[in-house]
Every structure is written in C-alpha cells, then in structure tokens.
Design a protein around this motif. Sequence first.
Motif, mmCIF file in Angstrom:
data_model
loop_
_atom_site.group_PDB
_atom_site.id
_atom_site.type_symbol
_atom_site.label_atom_id
_atom_site.label_comp_id
_atom_site.label_asym_id
_atom_site.label_seq_id
_atom_site.Cartn_x
_atom_site.Cartn_y
_atom_site.Cartn_z
ATOM 1 N N PHE A 1 0.718 -1.375 0.023
ATOM 2 C CA PHE A 1 -0.169 0.057 -0.118
ATOM 3 C C PHE A 1 1.142 0.657 -0.069
ATOM 4 N N ARG A 2 -0.004 2.200 -0.507
ATOM 5 C CA ARG A 2 1.132 3.808 -0.180
ATOM 6 C C ARG A 2 -0.137 4.529 0.722
ATOM 7 N N THR A 3 0.422 5.956 1.076
ATOM 8 C CA THR A 3 -0.029 6.391 2.285
ATOM 9 C C THR A 3 -0.065 7.889 1.488
ATOM 10 N N ILE A 4 -0.882 8.058 2.533
ATOM 11 C CA ILE A 4 -0.829 10.304 2.344
ATOM 12 C C ILE A 4 -0.773 10.578 3.637
ATOM 13 N N GLN A 5 -0.355 11.485 4.190
ATOM 14 C CA GLN A 5 0.251 12.013 5.558
ATOM 15 C C GLN A 5 -1.903 13.075 5.689
ATOM 16 N N ILE A 6 -2.578 12.794 6.606
ATOM 17 C CA ILE A 6 -3.482 13.966 6.477
ATOM 18 C C ILE A 6 -3.361 15.150 7.870
ATOM 19 N N HIS A 7 -3.558 15.873 7.125
ATOM 20 C CA HIS A 7 -3.779 16.904 8.836
ATOM 21 C C HIS A 7 -4.669 17.596 8.776
ATOM 22 N N ILE A 8 -4.819 17.636 10.227
ATOM 23 C CA ILE A 8 -6.619 18.332 10.684
ATOM 24 C C ILE A 8 -6.660 19.535 11.602
ATOM 25 N N LYS A 9 -7.064 19.930 11.304
ATOM 26 C CA LYS A 9 -7.767 21.265 12.473
ATOM 27 C C LYS A 9 -8.746 21.986 12.489
ATOM 28 N N ASP A 10 -9.346 21.846 13.409
ATOM 29 C CA ASP A 10 -10.365 22.819 13.550
ATOM 30 C C ASP A 10 -12.188 21.998 12.900
#
Length: 446
Positions: A213-222
């Motif tokens: 598998f390949r991934t990409i990071q998720i950034h979460i804010k509000d």
Amino acid sequence: MFKKITKFILNQMDPFKELNPVESIAHHEHYRPLCLLKKKRKSKRIFHPDPYYQQTGFTLDDVLLPGEDGKHIESIHPDSSQFTLSNVSADKVDGDLSISVDPATVGLQGAAFFYKGFSIKPQKKSVSLGSLEALSREREIDMDHSFIQQLQRTDIELYVVTEILEASEEAVYKESTKAGGGFKAKCYATVFAKGTRENTQSIVIPMGCTLAFRTIQIHIKDGAWNLGYFKLENHGKPTQQAGSSVELRVDVTEVEYSCRIFSELSPDLLPIILNTIKAVMRDKNLLQELSQKMEEVPEKNDGYELKTESPDLQGLFSTLQHSPRDRVLLLAEGITYVLDALHELMEDQLLLLLESLERKIVSQQLKLVENLLTPHLKYRMWPFHVDAELLSFPHVEEQRLTIALVELSGVQLQEDGSAVPRDQPFEAVAALFVALYALNLLSGSK
C-alpha cells in the motif's frame, strides 16, 4: 511467510520503495484504499526502513461529516494493467551438524533438498489525489467522532491509504524440505527426525488480498483537513554517498544510540530485562504483548499503569511502575527497539540465540555479524569474505550453530570466511546484529 512474499514482490516491482509491504495476511483488509492508518513511530530502523503503520479500524468516510447528497466516497478505480511474478528456487546441501538445545537435540547427516516457489498476479487499485482534494473542500472531519477526539490528544500522525497492490487471483506459496539421515526438517534447533522426512509449508493468498500500500498524511485542524504532500524528514541533513562505509557506520550508530540505556542500568536491573527478553523470544504472543505495552508508554502523558497476567512480564512491569518517568521512557524506547528486531527474525533464530547465550558465544557472533554489514551486503549482492578467525570457536558445534544462525538471515558462510548473500539479506542481517548487540549488553558479555 507472508511478509517474505510481499517483500519479494516489492523488490521486483517497486525499486524506488514507494509502497509499503503488508506484513500480516490476517490484517490485510485494514490496508484497503481510504483506510486510515496511524504511524507507530517517526523514526525508521536499520532493519526496517519502511515506516511503521498501525491499523485504526476506520476509513476516511467513517470520520467525515455527511455530504450534501449523503453518498459515500466512490472514487476507487482499478489499474488496467496486471503483472505476473514467479519465483522458483531449489538447493541441495550436504553436511554434518549437531546442536544441543533444550528440549531437543538435532543432528544433520547426509543430504537435504530445499524447494520454494510461487506465481502471483498483482493488480493496482488507487484513489486519485485530485478527488481527495475535492473531497476535502466538500466535507469536513467530524470533530465529535470519538476516534478523532482521542487522536487530537496525542502526537500520532494520521495517514490515508491512496493506492494498493492486491492479488488479482488466488495464489499459493510453497516451501518444501526433504532430508535424509538425522537432518532437521524445518529448523536447526527444534526438530529431530530419524530416517527420511519431508516437510512442506504453504500459504494460500486469496483473491483480493492486499499485498502492499501507499499512503499520504492527513492534517486536521478545527474540522478542516488537507493532505501532506511533502516530507521534510531529511531537511538539513548531509547526504552520504550510497554504499559508503560512513553510511554503514551511521547505521551502527543508530543501534548504539537506541540501546544506550542498557549500558547505564544497575547490575540488579539487567537480569530482569534480560530474563524478560529471553521469555518473549520463546513465545511470540508474549513478544506481541510486551511490544504493545512498551509502545503505549510514551502515548500516555497523564500517567500509565502496566498490567499483565504473565509472570514472565510481571518483574519488568513492577520495576517500571516504580521508576521515574524519564527513566521509563528511555527503557520503553530501548526495549521496543530490540523487540522490533526480534520480530524480524525467524523463530528458529530466536532459539539459536538462546542457545548462544547459554554457550556464552554472543560476543563473538556479534563481531562476526557486524563484519557482514558491508556495502557488499547492502548494495552489490556479490560474494565476499569475512575474517575467518571470527568463525573459529572452541567447539565445532558452536561454529555450526553460528553458521546456521547467519544462514537463516540469508547469508551462506563457509569455514574459510567466504560469504554468499541471497535474497537481499541486509535488513535480516541488521536485525540479527541488533538482537546480538542487545543480548551482549544485557548479559554483560565482553
């Protein structure tokens, strides 16, 4: 066995190492497109250069607020191309081996024949980054979701699977050993066989099984979320020339740094940790339990409580429970590092390491394995030589035990020091080096 297959596939299909192998067939369904993963550790390992990911049990769709049309994400599409990979190999060995390991004594006379082979057709499936970008503008994260609330209280990084490699049809991987005389059917330390014996191991990979598998990071804010396209892990660090002795020294320095806490321990604490490590080397379930508990320690910023029903872990847990927080964090880091290396080794190797501890030959084995970690092993995969003196032991059984230990990591050794690497063994040999280094420190060997 499954991890061996997925690593082979990536070695053939992914030379730039953009994909991560799935290491357990039991959890392959948690690495489908849009599945959410958390990274277990920020640092990589000399024996495991791929990032460490852990399943969350959730998909991106699970943690998003409903869309205006109420529909689920439907942007997955299969790649039109398929690939066929085959791997067949056979070996015949002759020799005479005798190793005493409680509770079994093993002998080898005569000849043995090894066979392994499989054919598989991988297929790609992916989610376009463009569709994820559009989705991030249309639907926000549900900040009331219990998983998201707990995630916000940690420094754990969250990733989404964007591409997978799966088996497009069922495949069978088989390993077979046929031996005569008193040869081990599976391993050097656990099986005793008289006469002729044939041992076959196989694993069925079902259609649709996720291989990588390949991934990409998720950034979460509000409630808002976006994708992390760029990684700055190497920013400002000098780049070493590939294959240089300086780079390999950096690898060894990683081991020394990660295990530094063990050289600072008091004489009464060393046996507690050593006995715990020895116990988990005999029991994979115990190893898994200890790994999980040690990984949870840094995540619990507001206190921690270590509980277990295993008497083999109780002594260590009791000691950690009454130690200062900074001390516990260092111990948990060092123990986790060693457990990760043990996880990379075969069960047969763990038993041989226990026998090596009893024979007090770990220190010499450590020097030998460090001698193997050369650019030849990491990059060129050519036959080379090590110092033959490192293979000189007081007893012939100890020499043969050591040769067997190294061979299980993918390097064939002869008594004259000639070494033949097979199946890109650097990571396996590096894991063996870490295990020997830690056992050498914990046992007080010189």
